[in-house]
Design a protein around this motif. Structure first.
Motif, short mmCIF file in Angstrom:
data_model
loop_
_atom_site.label_atom_id
_atom_site.label_comp_id
_atom_site.label_asym_id
_atom_site.label_seq_id
_atom_site.Cartn_x
_atom_site.Cartn_y
_atom_site.Cartn_z
N TYR A 139 0.86 -1.16 0.00
CA TYR A 139 0.00 0.00 0.00
C TYR A 139 0.90 1.22 0.00
O TYR A 139 2.02 1.19 0.52
N ASP A 140 0.40 2.31 -0.55
CA ASP A 140 1.19 3.53 -0.63
C ASP A 140 1.74 3.95 0.73
O ASP A 140 2.90 4.31 0.86
N HIS A 141 0.89 3.88 1.76
CA HIS A 141 1.32 4.34 3.08
C HIS A 141 2.46 3.51 3.65
O HIS A 141 3.19 3.97 4.51
N GLU A 142 2.64 2.28 3.15
CA GLU A 142 3.75 1.44 3.62
C GLU A 142 5.08 1.87 2.99
O GLU A 142 6.15 1.57 3.52
N LEU A 143 5.02 2.57 1.85
CA LEU A 143 6.23 2.99 1.16
C LEU A 143 6.68 4.40 1.55
O LEU A 143 7.88 4.69 1.56
N ASP A 183 5.89 10.21 -1.71
CA ASP A 183 4.56 9.90 -2.21
C ASP A 183 4.68 8.84 -3.30
O ASP A 183 5.75 8.62 -3.86
N VAL A 184 3.56 8.20 -3.60
CA VAL A 184 3.45 7.29 -4.73
C VAL A 184 2.41 7.89 -5.66
O VAL A 184 1.29 8.17 -5.24
N ILE A 185 2.80 8.13 -6.90
CA ILE A 185 1.92 8.77 -7.87
C ILE A 185 1.44 7.71 -8.85
O ILE A 185 2.25 6.99 -9.45
N HIS A 186 0.12 7.60 -8.99
CA HIS A 186 -0.47 6.59 -9.87
C HIS A 186 -0.86 7.24 -11.19
O HIS A 186 -1.70 8.14 -11.21
N LEU A 187 -0.24 6.78 -12.26
CA LEU A 187 -0.55 7.26 -13.60
C LEU A 187 -1.11 6.11 -14.42
O LEU A 187 -0.89 4.94 -14.07
N PRO A 188 -1.78 6.38 -15.52
CA PRO A 188 -2.33 5.30 -16.33
C PRO A 188 -1.27 4.32 -16.85
O PRO A 188 -1.51 3.12 -16.93
N SER A 189 -0.10 4.82 -17.18
CA SER A 189 0.92 3.95 -17.76
C SER A 189 1.71 3.18 -16.72
O SER A 189 2.06 2.03 -16.93
N LEU A 215 7.53 6.75 -7.96
CA LEU A 215 7.89 7.08 -6.59
C LEU A 215 8.36 8.52 -6.59
O LEU A 215 9.27 8.87 -7.34
N ALA A 216 7.74 9.35 -5.77
CA ALA A 216 8.20 10.73 -5.60
C ALA A 216 9.15 10.70 -4.41
O ALA A 216 8.74 10.41 -3.29
N VAL A 217 10.44 10.96 -4.68
CA VAL A 217 11.48 10.83 -3.67
C VAL A 217 12.08 12.20 -3.39
O VAL A 217 12.40 12.95 -4.31
N THR A 218 12.22 12.53 -2.10
CA THR A 218 12.91 13.75 -1.70
C THR A 218 14.39 13.43 -1.65
O THR A 218 14.82 12.54 -0.89
N ILE A 244 10.81 8.54 -9.79
CA ILE A 244 11.41 7.27 -10.20
C ILE A 244 10.29 6.33 -10.64
O ILE A 244 9.39 6.02 -9.86
N PRO A 245 10.33 5.86 -11.89
CA PRO A 245 9.32 4.89 -12.33
C PRO A 245 9.36 3.65 -11.43
O PRO A 245 10.41 3.08 -11.19
N PHE A 246 8.19 3.26 -10.94
CA PHE A 246 8.09 2.13 -10.01
C PHE A 246 7.87 0.86 -10.82
O PHE A 246 6.80 0.27 -10.83
#
Length: 177
Positions: A105-109, A127-133, A137-140, A150-152
């Motif tokens: 789950y996003d909150h676990e990452l 954050d984890v950003i969900h796109l159609p493709s 991973l949004a990393v600070t 970073i593409p997950f």
């Protein structure tokens, strides 16, 4: 942190049923009769925040590929129409992704450290950003605080561990600022 398990799309019929867009992998459990769910009410015009209310599931059924839900106290179309846009949520602390090492789950990452496979610090998942493709991973960044996307995908993110963090094997230029 709240996890959205469904959103009221519209009323169905005249008896107060709701069409719910399901956002959980276990709708049978989350929308079981007798279950209490929290609903985040849509923001009223001019309001700074939306309200929150608890609802009790009276009944739920599948109909033509959609989930129809009846709530206690919602007995007609007018009352159901007023709930359009309500987000049904649960507390993220009550959920974990189980034993499958490839499901999260996003909150676990969020908050996990990110390092290269060579061990160099990259940063922390914001954050984890969900796109159609695909997901990102949004990393600070550890060095200057900028955002790195970073593409997950397994080719770039070969290892994810809730205890050890995330390891990436980035292509040239991905981590450059």
């Amino acid at each position: 942190m709240d996890l959205v398990i469904g959103r009221v799309a519209k009323a169905h019929g005249v008896r107060g049923e709701l069409v719910v867009d399901v956002r959980t992998d276990d709708p049978g459990k989350r929308f079981a009769p007798g279950t209490t769910v929290r609903g985040i009410l849509p923001r009223a015009k001019g309001a700074k925040r939306s309200g929150e209310k608890e609802f009790t599931i009276a009944a739920a059924r599948n109909h033509s590929g959609r989930l129809l839900v009846s709530l206690a106290g919602v007995g007609d179309r007018t009352a159901a129409d007023e709930l359009r846009g309500v987000l049904f949520v649960i507390d993220a602390a009550d959920v974990d992704s189980g034993d499958d090492p490839d499901e999260f789950y996003d909150h676990e990452l969020v908050g996990l450290p990110v390092r290269t496979v060579a061990g160099e610090a990259v940063g922390e998942v914001r954050d984890v950003i969900h796109l159609p493709s695909s997901d990102l991973l949004a990393v600070t960044a550890a060095d200057d605080g900028r955002e790195i996307l970073i593409p997950f995908v397994s080719e770039i993110v070969p290892t994810v561990s809730r205890s050890d963090g995330i390891f990436v094997d980035p292509p040239d230029g991905l981590l450059e600022g």
